[in-house]
Design an enzyme around this catalytic site. Sequence first.
Site, PDB file in Angstrom:
ATOM      1  N   ASP B  52       0.824  -1.203   0.000  1.00 48.99           N
ATOM      2  CA  ASP B  52       0.000   0.000   0.000  1.00 48.99           C
ATOM      3  C   ASP B  52       0.861   1.257   0.000  1.00 48.99           C
ATOM      4  O   ASP B  52       2.063   1.201   0.259  1.00 48.99           O
ATOM      5  CB  ASP B  52      -0.899   0.006   1.245  1.00 48.99           C
ATOM      6  CG  ASP B  52      -2.011  -1.021   1.141  1.00 48.99           C
ATOM      7  OD1 ASP B  52      -2.558  -1.208   0.039  1.00 48.99           O
ATOM      8  OD2 ASP B  52      -2.332  -1.647   2.177  1.00 48.99           O
ATOM      9  N   TYR B 110       7.201  -9.889   7.148  1.00 46.94           N
ATOM     10  CA  TYR B 110       7.006  -8.453   7.304  1.00 46.94           C
ATOM     11  C   TYR B 110       7.609  -7.984   8.627  1.00 46.94           C
ATOM     12  O   TYR B 110       7.781  -8.788   9.551  1.00 46.94           O
ATOM     13  CB  TYR B 110       5.510  -8.105   7.318  1.00 46.94           C
ATOM     14  CG  TYR B 110       4.832  -8.178   5.983  1.00 46.94           C
ATOM     15  CD1 TYR B 110       4.807  -7.068   5.145  1.00 46.94           C
ATOM     16  CD2 TYR B 110       4.183  -9.337   5.568  1.00 46.94           C
ATOM     17  CE1 TYR B 110       4.153  -7.119   3.915  1.00 46.94           C
ATOM     18  CE2 TYR B 110       3.533  -9.408   4.346  1.00 46.94           C
ATOM     19  CZ  TYR B 110       3.516  -8.283   3.516  1.00 46.94           C
ATOM     20  OH  TYR B 110       2.882  -8.331   2.313  1.00 46.94           O
TER      21      TYR B 110
END
Lengths: 274, 274
Positions: B52, B110
Amino acid sequence: MRNLKLTLAYDGSGFHGWQVQPGRPTIQGALAEVIAGLTGEQVLPQGSGRTDAGVHALAQVATFQTESRIPVENFKVVLNDRLPPTIRVLAVEEMPGGFHARHSAIGKSYRYRIYRADPVPPFLYRLVTHFPYLLNEDVMAEAAKLVEGEHDFTSFAAVDPDRAERMEKTHFHLQQAGVGHHLEADDLPKHAGNVRTIYRSAFERRGDELVYEVSGNGFLHHMVRNLVGTFLLVGKRTLTPQDILRILGERNRSAAGPTAPAEGLYLVSVKYPE
Amino acid sequence: MRNLKLTLAYDGSGFHGWQVQPGRPTIQGALAEVIAGLTGEQVLPQGSGRTDAGVHALAQVATFQTESRIPVENFKVVLNDRLPPTIRVLAVEEMPGGFHARHSAIGKSYRYRIYRADPVPPFLYRLVTHFPYLLNEDVMAEAAKLVEGEHDFTSFAAVDPDRAERMEKTHFHLQQAGVGHHLEADDLPKHAGNVRTIYRSAFERRGDELVYEVSGNGFLHHMVRNLVGTFLLVGKRTLTPQDILRILGERNRSAAGPTAPAEGLYLVSVKYPE
């Protein structure tokens, strides 16, 4: 009248250096604007010294006078609220009237970061100087040691014929703008000419970075960048470590190497008497 | 036709995310433009997944097909020459035709960086999420552990009623622009609904940062940020660690906490079969 001391960190990449310039973003200008909004006073915080465009600071020091009674802790919070996030106030302290960020300083430390791997991580590109080419880092360390002690650093000082004129112009603009301003001089007057004492001058490897750490009782304009530019020539074997002593002896800017780029340079700390 | 694999690092703060969008800077768009300039081919590199706006990557993977015969090492050098410094190509490799950055991926890692001190250093302000307030970091670590293993993560997945429509629009624009493009889906089709397996989910203190590290066989849209937003509620004692299991059981986005900001999130690595 209170005399306030600011300790500041900034990412210099978006600024045209410390010193206020009409129409350009500078650290000093940003501070003056935010302080004016907060206190209604037109003041120009005096830094321990100017940093050039693109140069960063981990703990620059500045002083200014104010009639404001805002407690120092609140001052810090509100300044950080209003300043861009690339300038952070680390501390606000009230000092005796005689304390001055530049005149009271008795020493400074700088760091210069050279990124040796390739490519430069996207997070570091304005924060390090990229030099992925062959360097003999051992002879650079040897050369760095040789500038420790007291020397005349004329060979490593910027030759700035236009500087006095530029400063007069800025002074003029500030007076026009009604900003109370003392013409900033270099740290020269306290020292004998271009003689400075270097306490420590050393290269260290930190992962992919070759880091130069230097501290001394004062630095001439561009002195750290000119030293690094010359040490790089030693690393490339264009010069030998012993050439550093010869260059110091010549007292001539053209004897030394080029000025290393601004983006690798950090003002680490400013020292004051205890 | 060669099938090239790019390994990429990027600072997401100046981009509207991975996926190409007409008129906006995106990672995929920047790559497509530079590859077109280099090879004359209109290709859209397929990422291992979208990131994003504002999300960073340490080693995103993308694949694209080309007729170009440029050797992989030269490809890397020229791409880095032409891309903005906030996108760096770490490696270019030639892969068998069947390899696809997204379809071949079998896992991802992540990282989420929470800056706990105040103020945020000027060098980090777009690279961490600032949370200087009181947090019980021990209970956050406890809560993080509870999502390890196989779970239905519906409660932590973005509810995106407009998403399919937006994607169709992008698809349409790209077809208008003559760009060969497969409509990107989430990594959903390979997995049973919203069930994913998390291999590791842990908080670690690193100096002034509280860092969340998570790896698993796949992640739903916003899943890491929604997990972090919920763990922060645990740290604030609004929720208990055990509430995490209840929230997983509810399979309802509104049961979990808010979406943590993008700027602290990093795609660390993508895993492929050996």
